[in-house]
Design a protein around this motif. Structure first.
Motif, PDB file in Angstrom:
ATOM      1  N   VAL A 160       6.903   8.802  -7.740  1.00  0.00           N
ATOM      2  CA  VAL A 160       7.721   7.641  -7.396  1.00  0.00           C
ATOM      3  C   VAL A 160       7.184   7.002  -6.119  1.00  0.00           C
ATOM      4  O   VAL A 160       6.910   7.693  -5.140  1.00  0.00           O
ATOM      5  CB  VAL A 160       9.196   8.051  -7.199  1.00  0.00           C
ATOM      6  N   ILE A 161       7.006   5.681  -6.149  1.00  0.00           N
ATOM      7  CA  ILE A 161       6.560   4.938  -4.966  1.00  0.00           C
ATOM      8  C   ILE A 161       7.789   4.269  -4.364  1.00  0.00           C
ATOM      9  O   ILE A 161       8.288   3.267  -4.882  1.00  0.00           O
ATOM     10  CB  ILE A 161       5.493   3.887  -5.318  1.00  0.00           C
ATOM     11  N   GLU A 162       8.288   4.836  -3.283  1.00  0.00           N
ATOM     12  CA  GLU A 162       9.507   4.323  -2.663  1.00  0.00           C
ATOM     13  C   GLU A 162       9.198   3.134  -1.756  1.00  0.00           C
ATOM     14  O   GLU A 162       8.195   3.125  -1.059  1.00  0.00           O
ATOM     15  CB  GLU A 162      10.185   5.441  -1.860  1.00  0.00           C
ATOM     16  N   GLY A 163      10.072   2.139  -1.785  1.00  0.00           N
ATOM     17  CA  GLY A 163       9.918   0.995  -0.889  1.00  0.00           C
ATOM     18  C   GLY A 163       9.284  -0.220  -1.517  1.00  0.00           C
ATOM     19  O   GLY A 163       9.009  -1.204  -0.825  1.00  0.00           O
ATOM     20  N   SER A 175       6.077   8.983  -2.782  1.00  0.00           N
ATOM     21  CA  SER A 175       5.230   8.430  -1.726  1.00  0.00           C
ATOM     22  C   SER A 175       5.914   7.179  -1.204  1.00  0.00           C
ATOM     23  O   SER A 175       6.676   6.528  -1.923  1.00  0.00           O
ATOM     24  CB  SER A 175       3.843   8.097  -2.281  1.00  0.00           C
ATOM     25  N   SER A 176       5.667   6.836   0.054  1.00  0.00           N
ATOM     26  CA  SER A 176       6.304   5.666   0.665  1.00  0.00           C
ATOM     27  C   SER A 176       5.348   4.481   0.685  1.00  0.00           C
ATOM     28  O   SER A 176       4.167   4.631   1.001  1.00  0.00           O
ATOM     29  CB  SER A 176       6.753   5.983   2.092  1.00  0.00           C
ATOM     30  N   ALA A 177       5.890   3.308   0.349  1.00  0.00           N
ATOM     31  CA  ALA A 177       5.084   2.092   0.302  1.00  0.00           C
ATOM     32  C   ALA A 177       5.240   1.285   1.584  1.00  0.00           C
ATOM     33  O   ALA A 177       6.266   1.346   2.259  1.00  0.00           O
ATOM     34  CB  ALA A 177       5.480   1.245  -0.901  1.00  0.00           C
ATOM     35  N   SER A 183       0.856  -1.186   0.000  1.00  0.00           N
ATOM     36  CA  SER A 183       0.000   0.000   0.000  1.00  0.00           C
ATOM     37  C   SER A 183       0.890   1.233   0.000  1.00  0.00           C
ATOM     38  O   SER A 183       2.054   1.177   0.409  1.00  0.00           O
ATOM     39  CB  SER A 183      -0.947   0.027   1.205  1.00  0.00           C
ATOM     40  N   ALA A 184       0.341   2.355  -0.474  1.00  0.00           N
ATOM     41  CA  ALA A 184       1.080   3.617  -0.483  1.00  0.00           C
ATOM     42  C   ALA A 184       0.087   4.760  -0.426  1.00  0.00           C
ATOM     43  O   ALA A 184      -1.000   4.685  -1.011  1.00  0.00           O
ATOM     44  CB  ALA A 184       1.959   3.735  -1.727  1.00  0.00           C
ATOM     45  N   SER A 185       0.452   5.809   0.284  1.00  0.00           N
ATOM     46  CA  SER A 185      -0.439   6.960   0.385  1.00  0.00           C
ATOM     47  C   SER A 185      -0.466   7.725  -0.932  1.00  0.00           C
ATOM     48  O   SER A 185       0.506   7.735  -1.685  1.00  0.00           O
ATOM     49  CB  SER A 185       0.016   7.883   1.516  1.00  0.00           C
ATOM     50  N   GLN A 186      -1.604   8.350  -1.209  1.00  0.00           N
ATOM     51  CA  GLN A 186      -1.729   9.173  -2.408  1.00  0.00           C
ATOM     52  C   GLN A 186      -1.289  10.598  -2.084  1.00  0.00           C
ATOM     53  O   GLN A 186      -1.757  11.178  -1.097  1.00  0.00           O
ATOM     54  CB  GLN A 186      -3.175   9.181  -2.899  1.00  0.00           C
ATOM     55  N   PRO A 187      -0.410  11.191  -2.906  1.00  0.00           N
ATOM     56  CA  PRO A 187      -0.010  12.586  -2.681  1.00  0.00           C
ATOM     57  C   PRO A 187      -1.228  13.500  -2.700  1.00  0.00           C
ATOM     58  O   PRO A 187      -2.105  13.370  -3.561  1.00  0.00           O
ATOM     59  CB  PRO A 187       0.919  12.878  -3.865  1.00  0.00           C
TER      60      PRO A 187
END
Length: 389
Positions: free
Chosen positions: A359-362, A103-105, A91-95
């Motif tokens: 970019v979705i980090e993690g 955003s961090s996953a 999961s990742a938060s939406q900007p």
């Protein structure tokens, strides 16, 4: 100085003892505005708090409030290119503003993917997955799950769908164990699966077509027998949408509009609070076609066509539209990506005809080997849910 501090602390302690108790309704409002992590701590404070948090009415109220919060997550599922049986969930938060570019996953789990299970979004914060022998409902908010009773049927294909009834606050799992055999289970109430006798004959349209629950109605793609005069063979199976009222457990068939040949499989979504679906164009066509259900009884749909503007340095042939957010943006994700490369999604704002890359980090950073992955699904609207605390 030390004596002054002791005197001050004693005064604060005396003030707290003399303060009137906080009313129960005020406590409940505070709890409804809290995160799931905070609720877990409150639950340990007293039996009163624990009983309140676990009550059905509190659960319903919390989910209503949670669904109106602007900070919601995306749910991602991936499969390994070489080993298609392994499925990974993040999961990742939406900007929340246009200037954010990352955003961090959060990694949730890996599970066994079966060809005949659906790839579905979370339903009011919960995800249903697993083989017939061990179907589970997983809560990403606290990473806890429960195992459902085993179905007394072991053959394939079978499909599972999770639905939520906002009136009674019940979650129900609908299972098609084979064409013409449906079972349903009310989570937390039923000890075994109940057989449904009355439904239109149909089969699931595709294992890659997700289902969707909206306002207490479960929707999923099907094929059904046609006896229409335009179909000379009565045994022809034509695509449609099946709706299942979670509360009444009644089925209704919704006919699809005529679809062009140059589109891929329909992806179910919502548009401004209404049920809809969209299709990606075939190779070389980056357009996105959206159909919105205007009248389920009359089978009336409105059609909308969108073409994202050029994306610097990238080709849309490498992306696929995966979901449509509540904020009116399509989320496009790479069809394939390598674990050693940054993973990112593209947001396409249809009202402003603008795109942005996030970019979705993690994603897979904790896995050692270089692996090629398929983006199986991306779903929006993941909300906090205190179930299974």
């Amino acid at each position: 100085m030390e004596g002054q501090e002791q005197e001050a602390n004693k005064k604060i302690s005396d003030d707290l003892r003399s303060t009137d108790p906080i009313p129960d309704d005020a406590i409940e409002e505070i709890l409804k505005a809290s995160t799931v992590e905070t609720l877990a701590r409150f639950r340990c404070v007293s039996t009163q708090y624990a009983s309140m948090i676990r009550s059905r009415e509190f659960m319903k109220s919390y989910l209503v409030k949670s669904s109106t919060r602007p900070l919601r997550n995306l749910i991602f599922t991936f499969m390994e290119m070489e080993r298609l049986g392994n499925q990974f969930v993040f999961s990742a938060s939406q900007p929340q503003n246009q200037g954010e570019s990352s955003s961090s996953a959060t990694y949730h789990m890996s599970c066994q993917y079966r060809l005949h299970t659906t790839s579905s979004p979370s339903v009011h914060g919960l995800i249903c997955h697993g083989p017939p022998s061990k179907m589970e409902i997983y809560n990403p908010s606290n990473k806890k799950s429960i195992t459902l009773p085993k179905i007394d049927y072991e053959s394939f294909p079978y499909y599972i769908y999770l639905g939520y009834d906002p009136i009674d606050g019940d979650y129900k799992v609908l299972c098609m164990v084979k064409a013409g055999d449906f079972r349903v289970l009310t989570v937390g109430k039923d000890k075994s699966w109940r057989k449904i006798e009355d439904f239109p004959p149909h089969t699931h349209s595709s294992p890659y077509s997700p289902d969707l629950c909206l306002n207490g109605v479960l929707y999923y793609g099907v094929h059904h027998l046609s006896t229409h005069e335009n179909h000379p063979h009565p045994d022809d199976m034509i695509p449609a949408i099946m709706s299942f009222d979670v509360r009444s457990e009644k089925f209704d068939l919704i006919k699809l509009p005529e679809l062009p040949d140059n589109v891929l499989l329909p992806i179910l979504t919502t548009y401004e609070g209404r049920f809809a679906f969209f299709c990606n164009g075939i190779y070389g066509d980056s357009s996105i076609r959206l159909w919105v259900l205007e009248d389920a009884v009359k089978h009336e749909w409105s059609k909308h066509l969108y073409a994202p503007p050029p994306l610097d340095g990238h080709n849309y042939d490498d992306f696929i539209a995966c979901c449509f957010t509540d904020g009116g943006e399509f989320v496009l994700a790479p069809i394939l990506f390598c674990s050693e490369e940054p993973f990112y999604v593209v947001y396409f704002d249809i009202k402003n005809n603008a795109v942005r890359r996030v970019v979705i980090e993690g994603i897979f950073t904790k896995l050692d080997e270089e692996t090629l992955y398929i983006t199986q699904s991306v779903f929006p609207g993941q909300i906090d849910n205190p179930m299974f605390l």
